[in-house]
Design a protein around this motif. Structure first.
Motif, mmCIF file in Angstrom:
data_model
loop_
_atom_site.group_PDB
_atom_site.id
_atom_site.type_symbol
_atom_site.label_atom_id
_atom_site.label_comp_id
_atom_site.label_asym_id
_atom_site.label_seq_id
_atom_site.Cartn_x
_atom_site.Cartn_y
_atom_site.Cartn_z
ATOM 1 N N ASN A 19 -0.477 4.919 3.397
ATOM 2 C CA ASN A 19 -0.450 3.926 2.325
ATOM 3 C C ASN A 19 -1.046 4.501 1.040
ATOM 4 O OD1 ASN A 19 -1.570 0.438 2.062
ATOM 5 N ND2 ASN A 19 -0.008 1.520 0.945
ATOM 6 N N CYS A 34 -4.105 0.278 -7.992
ATOM 7 C CA CYS A 34 -3.011 -0.020 -7.079
ATOM 8 C C CYS A 34 -3.544 -0.730 -5.837
ATOM 9 C CB CYS A 34 -2.328 1.287 -6.687
ATOM 10 S SG CYS A 34 -0.790 1.067 -5.820
ATOM 11 N N ASP A 35 -2.840 -1.763 -5.415
ATOM 12 C CA ASP A 35 -3.203 -2.477 -4.195
ATOM 13 C C ASP A 35 -2.614 -1.786 -2.977
ATOM 14 O OD1 ASP A 35 -4.809 -4.743 -4.619
ATOM 15 O OD2 ASP A 35 -3.117 -5.854 -5.441
ATOM 16 N N LEU A 36 -3.414 -1.630 -1.949
ATOM 17 C CA LEU A 36 -2.892 -1.167 -0.663
ATOM 18 C C LEU A 36 -2.279 -2.364 0.052
ATOM 19 C CD1 LEU A 36 -5.855 1.107 0.451
ATOM 20 C CD2 LEU A 36 -3.682 1.808 -0.573
ATOM 21 N N TYR A 37 -1.468 -2.104 1.076
ATOM 22 C CA TYR A 37 -0.848 -3.193 1.823
ATOM 23 C C TYR A 37 -1.926 -4.059 2.455
ATOM 24 C CZ TYR A 37 3.481 -0.541 1.332
ATOM 25 O OH TYR A 37 4.548 0.132 0.829
ATOM 26 N N PRO A 38 -1.807 -5.382 2.310
ATOM 27 C CA PRO A 38 -2.839 -6.276 2.852
ATOM 28 C C PRO A 38 -3.049 -6.123 4.351
ATOM 29 C CG PRO A 38 -1.219 -7.509 1.544
ATOM 30 C CD PRO A 38 -0.744 -6.099 1.608
ATOM 31 N N VAL A 41 -5.461 -3.244 4.860
ATOM 32 C CA VAL A 41 -6.810 -3.631 4.436
ATOM 33 C C VAL A 41 -7.397 -4.612 5.444
ATOM 34 C CG1 VAL A 41 -8.162 -4.730 2.613
ATOM 35 C CG2 VAL A 41 -6.281 -3.181 2.013
ATOM 36 N N CYS A 84 -8.983 3.277 -5.314
ATOM 37 C CA CYS A 84 -7.895 2.419 -4.836
ATOM 38 C C CYS A 84 -8.360 1.625 -3.612
ATOM 39 C CB CYS A 84 -6.669 3.264 -4.498
ATOM 40 S SG CYS A 84 -5.281 2.320 -3.862
ATOM 41 N N SER A 88 -8.812 -2.411 -3.405
ATOM 42 C CA SER A 88 -8.063 -3.164 -2.400
ATOM 43 C C SER A 88 -8.965 -3.989 -1.499
ATOM 44 C CB SER A 88 -7.203 -2.214 -1.569
ATOM 45 O OG SER A 88 -6.224 -1.602 -2.382
ATOM 46 N N ARG A 91 -9.675 -7.554 -2.654
ATOM 47 C CA ARG A 91 -8.570 -8.505 -2.638
ATOM 48 C C ARG A 91 -8.689 -9.398 -1.399
ATOM 49 N NH1 ARG A 91 -7.073 -8.444 -7.505
ATOM 50 N NH2 ARG A 91 -4.882 -8.783 -7.142
ATOM 51 N N THR A 93 -7.916 -11.033 1.972
ATOM 52 C CA THR A 93 -7.171 -10.708 3.186
ATOM 53 C C THR A 93 -7.669 -11.630 4.297
ATOM 54 O OG1 THR A 93 -8.756 -8.915 3.540
ATOM 55 C CG2 THR A 93 -6.621 -8.285 2.683
ATOM 56 N N LYS A 98 -12.228 -12.010 0.494
ATOM 57 C CA LYS A 98 -12.449 -10.954 -0.489
ATOM 58 C C LYS A 98 -13.850 -10.396 -0.299
ATOM 59 C CE LYS A 98 -9.738 -13.149 -4.130
ATOM 60 N NZ LYS A 98 -9.768 -13.647 -5.509
#
Length: 115
Positions: A19, A34-38, A41, A84, A88, A91, A93, A98
């Protein structure tokens, strides 16, 4: 220390590495925002909820592997990958929510100095 099923931690680590490399391919030098895939995470936060030291170990190995790709010209710098990951982690999840910037920073810093 928790007992994880065989193969779970390596799978999460590989997913995190790929990722980060994919995010670098898509975002280039803008990787830190950039966001990593939730899902990835969420998996890392799940490991952390079960065994924080193991989660740090997992992130450290992932960042080390990304650094190996950087040396061959195919990946982000360790600093960019760490930023990154840190971003992430802040965010949302579910069900882990968060993380605060301070919590994410402590986690990533621990992974960076794990050596």
């Amino acid at each position: 220390m928790s007992d994880f099923p065989p193969g779970v931690l390596p799978t999460i680590r590989h997913a995190l590495v790929f990722n980060l490399l994919d995010a670098h391919r898509r975002a280039g030098d803008d990787l830190p925002a950039c966001d990593l895939y939730p899902e990835i995470v969420r998996a890392l936060k799940w490991v952390h909820s079960q065994d924080p030291d193991r989660a740090v170990w997992l992130a450290w190995h992932a960042l080390e592997e990304v650094a190996g790709h950087t040396q061959t010209g195919g990946g982000p710098t360790t600093e960019a990958a760490a930023r990154c990951l840190r971003f992430s982690l802040t965010r949302g999840t579910p069900p882990f929510g968060k993380w605060s910037e301070d919590q994410a920073d402590r986690f990533v810093t621990a992974a960076l100095i794990k050596n």
